[in-house]
Structure formats: structure tokens, C-alpha cells
Design a protein around this motif. Structure first.
Motif, PDB file in Angstrom:
ATOM      1  N   LEU A 254     -11.882  12.060 -66.983  1.00 36.71           N
ATOM      2  CA  LEU A 254     -11.604  12.574 -68.321  1.00 36.71           C
ATOM      3  C   LEU A 254     -10.623  13.726 -68.236  1.00 36.71           C
ATOM      4  O   LEU A 254     -10.703  14.540 -67.322  1.00 36.71           O
ATOM      5  CB  LEU A 254     -12.896  13.079 -68.979  1.00 36.71           C
ATOM      6  CG  LEU A 254     -14.016  12.079 -69.225  1.00 36.71           C
ATOM      7  CD1 LEU A 254     -15.257  12.797 -69.735  1.00 36.71           C
ATOM      8  CD2 LEU A 254     -13.581  11.009 -70.205  1.00 36.71           C
ATOM      9  N   GLY A 255      -9.726  13.780 -69.196  1.00 34.50           N
ATOM     10  CA  GLY A 255      -8.780  14.887 -69.281  1.00 34.50           C
ATOM     11  C   GLY A 255      -8.994  15.665 -70.571  1.00 34.50           C
ATOM     12  O   GLY A 255      -9.628  15.172 -71.507  1.00 34.50           O
ATOM     13  N   LYS A 256      -8.465  16.872 -70.612  1.00 39.58           N
ATOM     14  CA  LYS A 256      -8.543  17.704 -71.811  1.00 39.58           C
ATOM     15  C   LYS A 256      -7.745  17.072 -72.948  1.00 39.58           C
ATOM     16  O   LYS A 256      -6.686  16.491 -72.722  1.00 39.58           O
ATOM     17  CB  LYS A 256      -7.886  19.059 -71.546  1.00 39.58           C
ATOM     18  CG  LYS A 256      -8.686  20.080 -70.852  1.00 39.58           C
ATOM     19  CD  LYS A 256      -7.833  21.348 -70.822  1.00 39.58           C
ATOM     20  CE  LYS A 256      -8.476  22.501 -70.139  1.00 39.58           C
ATOM     21  NZ  LYS A 256      -7.621  23.690 -70.194  1.00 39.58           N
ATOM     22  N   THR A 257      -8.213  17.265 -74.174  1.00 38.54           N
ATOM     23  CA  THR A 257      -7.402  16.908 -75.336  1.00 38.54           C
ATOM     24  C   THR A 257      -6.435  18.065 -75.597  1.00 38.54           C
ATOM     25  O   THR A 257      -6.607  19.160 -75.054  1.00 38.54           O
ATOM     26  CB  THR A 257      -8.279  16.678 -76.589  1.00 38.54           C
ATOM     27  OG1 THR A 257      -9.059  17.848 -76.822  1.00 38.54           O
ATOM     28  CG2 THR A 257      -9.184  15.464 -76.423  1.00 38.54           C
ATOM     29  N   GLU A 258      -5.451  17.826 -76.466  1.00 43.05           N
ATOM     30  CA  GLU A 258      -4.467  18.874 -76.767  1.00 43.05           C
ATOM     31  C   GLU A 258      -5.123  20.099 -77.405  1.00 43.05           C
ATOM     32  O   GLU A 258      -4.690  21.225 -77.176  1.00 43.05           O
ATOM     33  CB  GLU A 258      -3.371  18.333 -77.689  1.00 43.05           C
ATOM     34  CG  GLU A 258      -2.413  17.404 -76.981  1.00 43.05           C
ATOM     35  CD  GLU A 258      -1.316  16.898 -77.900  1.00 43.05           C
ATOM     36  OE1 GLU A 258      -1.044  17.543 -78.933  1.00 43.05           O
ATOM     37  OE2 GLU A 258      -0.736  15.853 -77.567  1.00 43.05           O
ATOM     38  N   ASN A 259      -6.165  19.877 -78.200  1.00 46.84           N
ATOM     39  CA  ASN A 259      -6.811  21.004 -78.887  1.00 46.84           C
ATOM     40  C   ASN A 259      -8.127  21.421 -78.221  1.00 46.84           C
ATOM     41  O   ASN A 259      -8.964  22.054 -78.843  1.00 46.84           O
ATOM     42  CB  ASN A 259      -7.024  20.685 -80.370  1.00 46.84           C
ATOM     43  CG  ASN A 259      -7.823  19.414 -80.575  1.00 46.84           C
ATOM     44  OD1 ASN A 259      -8.030  18.637 -79.643  1.00 46.84           O
ATOM     45  ND2 ASN A 259      -8.272  19.191 -81.798  1.00 46.84           N
ATOM     46  N   PHE A 260      -8.299  21.098 -76.934  1.00 44.29           N
ATOM     47  CA  PHE A 260      -9.507  21.461 -76.180  1.00 44.29           C
ATOM     48  C   PHE A 260      -9.759  22.965 -76.231  1.00 44.29           C
ATOM     49  O   PHE A 260     -10.860  23.409 -76.561  1.00 44.29           O
ATOM     50  CB  PHE A 260      -9.363  21.001 -74.714  1.00 44.29           C
ATOM     51  CG  PHE A 260     -10.501  21.431 -73.818  1.00 44.29           C
ATOM     52  CD1 PHE A 260     -11.625  20.645 -73.677  1.00 44.29           C
ATOM     53  CD2 PHE A 260     -10.452  22.626 -73.106  1.00 44.29           C
ATOM     54  CE1 PHE A 260     -12.686  21.028 -72.848  1.00 44.29           C
ATOM     55  CE2 PHE A 260     -11.494  23.023 -72.278  1.00 44.29           C
ATOM     56  CZ  PHE A 260     -12.615  22.213 -72.157  1.00 44.29           C
ATOM     57  N   ASP A 261      -8.727  23.762 -75.913  1.00 44.75           N
ATOM     58  CA  ASP A 261      -8.898  25.220 -75.847  1.00 44.75           C
ATOM     59  C   ASP A 261      -9.269  25.805 -77.210  1.00 44.75           C
ATOM     60  O   ASP A 261     -10.101  26.707 -77.299  1.00 44.75           O
ATOM     61  CB  ASP A 261      -7.638  25.883 -75.289  1.00 44.75           C
ATOM     62  CG  ASP A 261      -7.396  25.494 -73.824  1.00 44.75           C
ATOM     63  OD1 ASP A 261      -8.379  25.435 -73.059  1.00 44.75           O
ATOM     64  OD2 ASP A 261      -6.235  25.224 -73.463  1.00 44.75           O
ATOM     65  N   GLU A 262      -8.657  25.262 -78.286  1.00 44.28           N
ATOM     66  CA  GLU A 262      -8.976  25.740 -79.637  1.00 44.28           C
ATOM     67  C   GLU A 262     -10.432  25.433 -79.985  1.00 44.28           C
ATOM     68  O   GLU A 262     -11.145  26.286 -80.526  1.00 44.28           O
ATOM     69  CB  GLU A 262      -8.061  25.071 -80.667  1.00 44.28           C
ATOM     70  CG  GLU A 262      -6.594  25.413 -80.516  1.00 44.28           C
ATOM     71  CD  GLU A 262      -5.703  24.429 -81.255  1.00 44.28           C
ATOM     72  OE1 GLU A 262      -6.149  23.845 -82.268  1.00 44.28           O
ATOM     73  OE2 GLU A 262      -4.559  24.236 -80.811  1.00 44.28           O
ATOM     74  N   LEU A 263     -10.878  24.216 -79.668  1.00 38.22           N
ATOM     75  CA  LEU A 263     -12.259  23.820 -79.957  1.00 38.22           C
ATOM     76  C   LEU A 263     -13.259  24.662 -79.171  1.00 38.22           C
ATOM     77  O   LEU A 263     -14.303  25.057 -79.706  1.00 38.22           O
ATOM     78  CB  LEU A 263     -12.470  22.336 -79.653  1.00 38.22           C
ATOM     79  CG  LEU A 263     -11.748  21.352 -80.579  1.00 38.22           C
ATOM     80  CD1 LEU A 263     -11.798  19.946 -80.001  1.00 38.22           C
ATOM     81  CD2 LEU A 263     -12.348  21.384 -81.975  1.00 38.22           C
ATOM     82  N   MET A 264     -12.944  24.938 -77.910  1.00 40.38           N
ATOM     83  CA  MET A 264     -13.834  25.758 -77.081  1.00 40.38           C
ATOM     84  C   MET A 264     -13.893  27.193 -77.612  1.00 40.38           C
ATOM     85  O   MET A 264     -14.957  27.807 -77.634  1.00 40.38           O
ATOM     86  CB  MET A 264     -13.376  25.741 -75.619  1.00 40.38           C
ATOM     87  CG  MET A 264     -13.582  24.402 -74.931  1.00 40.38           C
ATOM     88  SD  MET A 264     -15.294  23.874 -74.815  1.00 40.38           S
ATOM     89  CE  MET A 264     -15.887  24.979 -73.550  1.00 40.38           C
ATOM     90  N   ALA A 265     -12.753  27.726 -78.037  1.00 43.86           N
ATOM     91  CA  ALA A 265     -12.706  29.086 -78.590  1.00 43.86           C
ATOM     92  C   ALA A 265     -13.504  29.153 -79.890  1.00 43.86           C
ATOM     93  O   ALA A 265     -14.252  30.116 -80.123  1.00 43.86           O
ATOM     94  CB  ALA A 265     -11.261  29.515 -78.827  1.00 43.86           C
ATOM     95  N   ALA A 266     -13.374  28.129 -80.720  1.00 44.60           N
ATOM     96  CA  ALA A 266     -14.116  28.090 -81.989  1.00 44.60           C
ATOM     97  C   ALA A 266     -15.617  28.014 -81.724  1.00 44.60           C
ATOM     98  O   ALA A 266     -16.415  28.687 -82.392  1.00 44.60           O
ATOM     99  CB  ALA A 266     -13.660  26.904 -82.830  1.00 44.60           C
TER     100      ALA A 266
END
Length: 131
Positions: free
Chosen positions: A103-115
Motif C-alpha cells: 500500500l502507498g500513501k494517497t495524495e491527501n494522506f498527510d492532510e487526513l492524518m493532521a485532521a
């Protein structure tokens, strides 16, 4: 002696031991232990490889689906195979199913994790840090 040391230093162990591989067991840990561990591995390595044998395959598939359905991961590769494992009670090899899901990160992975981290902070779930 130098040749031996040089040979040992040049051994490629990347295939047998990967830093971003999680080998999932069927009984040892709860499901969300693996989900949270996979999130952490993706933060560190941008991708994670989930691996399981036999009855633990369902757990790996569930973990992958949770990450995908939450928009955190995309499937890069799925590999299936059978492996021979020596059965102690019978003394002969037994074939077990094996799955590996990359599995790889999605483009908005970091935003979702921060939220998610900000939401946890509002609920008081995150440990308070001392000054």
C-alpha cells in the motif's frame, strides 16, 4: 579475513527483512493495532507491505480495506503464493497460502492524518505535553 568481512558487509538483506513490512498474526494483536501501525509506517516510509499466512489473510485484507476506505492508502501491488511450512506434529511440510499487499500513501494522506490528530486533540485523547 578482510574478504570475509567485506562479503558480510555486502550481503543484501533487503528482501528477507524490509523496514516497512508488517507480518500480521491472526490472534496476537487486535485489528486496529495493525491499522495504526500501518499508518505510522506509511508516514515514515511512504508505503507499507502487509504480509500474512493462512488464517491471518482475512486480517490483512481487512486492514488494507480500512486504510483504503478512509482515503489513506492506495493499492500498489498484491502478491499471492503458497509456502511450505514444516508441521511439527506430522513432521512433513504443509502448504500454506500467503498474501502480500503493498500500500502507498494517497495524495491527501498527510492532510487526513493532521485532521485526525487535531480532532483527537479537541477530544482530549492526546497526552498533554509538559512545558
Amino acid at each position: 579475513m578482510e574478504a570475509i568481512t567485506e562479503g558480510v558487509n555486502n550481503i543484501n538483506i533487503s528482501d528477507s527483512y524490509k523496514k516497512n513490512r508488517i507480518q500480521v498474526s491472526n490472534t496476537k494483536k487486535p485489528l486496529f493495532f495493525y491499522v495504526n501501525l500501518a499508518k505510522r509506517y506509511m508516514q515514515q516510509h511512504n508505503e507499507v507491505e502487509l504480509s500474512a499466512l493462512g488464517m491471518a489473510i482475512a486480517t490483512v485484507v481487512t486492514v488494507a480495506e480500512i486504510l483504503k476506505n478512509n482515503g489513506l492508502a492506495v493499492e500498489k501491488k498484491i502478491m499471492t503464493s503458497t509456502v511450505d511450512i514444516k508441521d511439527d506434529s506430522r513432521g512433513r511440510p504443509v502448504q500454506k497460502a500467503k498474501i502480500e499487499i503493498l500500500l502507498g500513501k494517497t495524495e491527501n494522506f498527510d492532510e487526513l492524518m493532521a485532521a485526525a490528530a487535531a480532532e483527537d486533540g479537541e477530544n482530549g485523547d492526546v497526552e498533554e505535553q509538559g512545558a
